[in-house]
Write an enzyme that holds these catalytic residues in place. Structure first.
Site, PDB file in Angstrom:
ATOM      1  N   LEU A 173     -35.904  -9.295  29.962  1.00 14.97           N
ATOM      2  CA  LEU A 173     -36.862  -9.346  28.853  1.00 14.97           C
ATOM      3  C   LEU A 173     -37.229 -10.792  28.505  1.00 14.97           C
ATOM      4  O   LEU A 173     -36.357 -11.620  28.248  1.00 14.97           O
ATOM      5  CB  LEU A 173     -36.243  -8.658  27.622  1.00 14.97           C
ATOM      6  CG  LEU A 173     -37.171  -8.533  26.415  1.00 14.97           C
ATOM      7  CD1 LEU A 173     -38.337  -7.609  26.718  1.00 14.97           C
ATOM      8  CD2 LEU A 173     -36.398  -8.050  25.200  1.00 14.97           C
ATOM      9  N   ASP A 174     -38.550 -11.077  28.463  1.00 10.18           N
ATOM     10  CA  ASP A 174     -39.073 -12.387  28.050  1.00 10.18           C
ATOM     11  C   ASP A 174     -38.570 -13.536  28.915  1.00 10.18           C
ATOM     12  O   ASP A 174     -38.550 -14.689  28.479  1.00 10.18           O
ATOM     13  CB  ASP A 174     -38.732 -12.663  26.566  1.00 10.18           C
ATOM     14  CG  ASP A 174     -39.321 -11.608  25.647  1.00 10.18           C
ATOM     15  OD1 ASP A 174     -40.311 -10.978  26.028  1.00 10.18           O
ATOM     16  OD2 ASP A 174     -38.769 -11.412  24.548  1.00 10.18           O
ATOM     17  N   GLU A 175     -38.173 -13.212  30.139  1.00 10.22           N
ATOM     18  CA  GLU A 175     -37.659 -14.251  31.043  1.00 10.22           C
ATOM     19  C   GLU A 175     -38.546 -14.408  32.276  1.00 10.22           C
ATOM     20  O   GLU A 175     -38.240 -15.190  33.161  1.00 10.22           O
ATOM     21  CB  GLU A 175     -36.224 -13.908  31.491  1.00 10.22           C
ATOM     22  CG  GLU A 175     -35.176 -14.042  30.409  1.00 10.22           C
ATOM     23  CD  GLU A 175     -34.819 -15.487  30.119  1.00 10.22           C
ATOM     24  OE1 GLU A 175     -35.324 -16.389  30.807  1.00 10.22           O
ATOM     25  OE2 GLU A 175     -34.048 -15.704  29.172  1.00 10.22           O
TER      26      GLU A 175
END
Lengths: 286, 286, 286, 286
Positions: C228-230
């Site tokens: 997530l969000d990486e």
């Protein structure tokens, strides 16, 4: 940024099919390995612009130039070729305000600006810049008044020539060059103007901006031409201001814009990223 | 942003000692609780500007106005007082390009712009904007040509008047208002100009910018005055462009600048943050 | 931007001497005229990236692909070749907040985003977006709760597949894709995250930013990955905020950042300017 | 900026109705003429903040302080009062990289930063900064290693105390202060961190940014607290970077961000525009 054995080629010529491949091919055939290539076809003028960085471990600059010349003629090219390790000689001109001068010298000292400084020419005495360590850079005091202008410009021109100067930087130099000198230095003299051109040409632009009540002020680096503040624009930037900012505030805020715009412009120029395109520029950012 | 019982006072008057305290004191004496206060003394013109937000749970707007009037006269004030819950009526004027119109309507719909829309006036037919849901907002088609200009402006003026319009927004309306109408709407008519004024006044500013080879383009929101593109500037912004951007690219990039500059300006105006100061503005940012 | 007979080639391969010339040469030998060429050698990973635009008036896409395949294998290239006139099919996913959706649709309608919209998928009903004219674009209501998540993702995946979707855009879609689906969509699913990553990952980033008291807030467009969000960052931007801005103000200001970052990202992607480089991206700006 | 007879009052207290009027009234009653007033009520914490600039031609600082003290107690205020003509004494701490030091000294010399410099403390010898004209400013060489850390911090603290230092500036000082000293200097020690916090805390932030592939890098000025890089943020800024920028490029670009963020922060602080609000700041811009 400076790596021995790397060369930068810039060129412009009438646009036609096949130039990118022809140039790439020519360099490869000579043993060059292309690292960077940027190009631009100006649809309006039909002119093509290119910048290439390549490595060549076998040939030196002269051999490469010789090899390129005949090829370039077949495409009617204007071109430059430089060994990236060969530093340009830059002459800095300054008047009373020395924020751009101090900034350029600092960046040069820590290696941000790969150049040799041919000298500093000022219309104020060395004492004005007493806090600046010139570190052996020749300093020339060239006071200018109405009567001495022509003579002093002769001296200025001689200094530029004798010092082997490649680029002249007007780092807030508030004297106007003659049309004649501007023409002689075409394409190798850069000025930082303290407004967001074409707004506020001429004198005291921050006072003009204050009177007009703009909400942003700016600075513009451009090539010097005979037409004042009309030369090809290389780089611009702005800062936000408010109704509460006095002309003195604008001058202070503007100093920051001026020095970063001029420093960026110098880095671009020194890496052969700025090409002239008539009254405009082609600037190949990395 | 709209809170019942909150009032916004703006004022300007000749500067002198004690105004901030006098105004604060007056409001407090009437039972008001000051939430925000901003002021500016223009050292050049000797004029003082102030904006206050205060809560008053006992008095309504009329009572407050009555209470303020006599006090204001003692200081020769020009002033406005508004209940923050009272929405202004805004008339939107548009030509073919509807990016500002669409943007304003979207922001209004989701509550970013606390206003009522009095209507949309266009010199193109409703069909031009067929993808826009006007949601019951009156639409007026007012085609303009050389012969109909004066008559149509009469209609325009009547529409503004009859609709109880407080503010006229030229949201890329490409017709020039007559000097007479510009004067009548002084201080309550805002235009978005698609250049970073004072550069590139007049027609086709992006084409002008392209020809000049600037490295930044901008947009400017300003009050409309009889002098074209010379009205007091409220807000400006810019974007970076390059040699590779065609006039069409500049127009595309400019659309984004125009709509955000106009939207910010509207928000500022609707919150009584924009005061006229001769040919300039005082803009009290939060 | 879309010109018949123009092709875009992107490639990446292990870096070695001579690639630029080899590729240029190969295209020229086939009769292609190179219009744009950009390249990047990643000194850290030893990987080389290139994007070329060329005209070819004789061959169609299949012929060009066939001609390129054998050559590409000799350099172990990963590559794509697209006729610039061939629009990609984009599926838009959205939750309650529709500012990115409305913005993308507007830009698509006026020709800023050269793509076909395969459909809109929302976990809120059509009524939520009643002011938006979908103009015949298929709308799919896919409500998601704890129990239906897996099933609905199956439907989502089927919609993506059956519609011939090339690119999935999470335009403020607040449901997290499963690791499995994220992997299947690797390199062709873009999310707009409402913070300046890597600060403020996860939920309610504007509230996180408010609590931390930052003076700038931002938004980040990135490829979706299982983490997530990486995912690899494509584009970011920021706006200045102050102590006086509430979380609601940050959300409002953020909407503007989100929609312009996502729109820019889409334009870059649609013009084949975004290449994956492991956990990072190479973005060839014009 | 420094005008004799001008005073700056900052205060914070529990919020309640009538504070603005009460303070304005109190100052006016004492004969002060308010020039600027800014306030902020933090709805989350219920705390009120104010900054006032006023002229008083009759009273000196001590008289004004005496006059204000009793009044302030009735509202449980924390407050400071300063004669604007009274310069603060600032101690500059620096390690190997001197771009912030050189920049601060230049701005101080030309009058941008109204302060006295109490001294320069470095963990590198004077020779490291040989090109910088310290102009008589005391220079203290305080090398630090694992064993000497505690002792040297004792010397550091003594230097701060004996020199009458009001503000300590960590101008790229790469040693971490002990929790104890951080607490002693609470609210009067500012650090410039070379990332856009809260992203990339700790060591080598530009290398962290490079690995993450961000498209913007930043710098953050914050008050030093015992928690590393967690202190209240005062000011931040960013620059755009690309995939082609190496860690060394980020460091170079970052130098410009760092020095302008630190310089702005200093100006704000020296004009009493920075107030502490728990783990955040209130910054009253002009």
């Amino acid at each position: 940024m400076i790596i021995p054995g790397q060369f930068v080629l810039t060129l412009s010529c009438p646009d036609r099919a096949g130039i990118v491949a022809a140039v790439s091919n020519h360099l490869a055939a000579q043993g060059g390995n292309i690292i960077e290539a940027q190009q631009f076809g100006d649809a309006e003028t039909g002119r093509f612009f290119m910048r290439l960085v390549f490595e060549d471990t076998e040939r030196d600059l002269d051999a490469l130039k010789q090899g390129f010349d005949a090829f370039a003629q077949t495409l009617a090219m204007q071109w430059t070729l430089r060994n990236r390790a060969q530093r340009r000689r830059v002459m800095l001109l300054v008047s009373k305000f020395d924020h751009c001068l101090a900034d350029i010298l600092y960046r040069w000292r820590i290696g941000e600006l790969p150049m040799d400084i041919a000298g500093v020419i000022a219309n104020h005495p060395r004492e004005t810049y007493r806090h600046i360590d010139l570190d052996g850079i020749p300093f020339h005091y060239l006071p200018v008044d109405r009567n001495s202008r022509a003579d002093q410009e002769g001296v200025l021109e001689a200094l530029i020539e004798q010092s082997g100067t490649d680029l002249v930087v007007l780092a807030r130099y508030m004297q106007i060059l003659s049309n004649d000198l501007a023409r002689k230095l075409a394409g190798r003299c850069i000025n930082i103007h303290h407004s967001f051109l074409p707004g506020f040409k001429g004198a005291r632009p921050y006072h003009q901006a204050y009177r007009r009540g703009v909400k942003l002020i700016g600075a513009t680096a451009h090539f010097v031409t005979a037409e004042l503040d009309e030369g090809p624009i290389i780089e611009q930037d702005i800062e936000r201001v408010t109704h509460a900012d006095t002309p003195e505030d604008l001058i202070r805020i503007g100093r920051d814009i001026e020095r970063r715009v001029l420093a960026r412009t110098l880095r671009l120029y020194l890496d052969d990223r700025v090409l002239l395109n008539g009254s405009k520029t082609v600037v190949f950012h990395s």
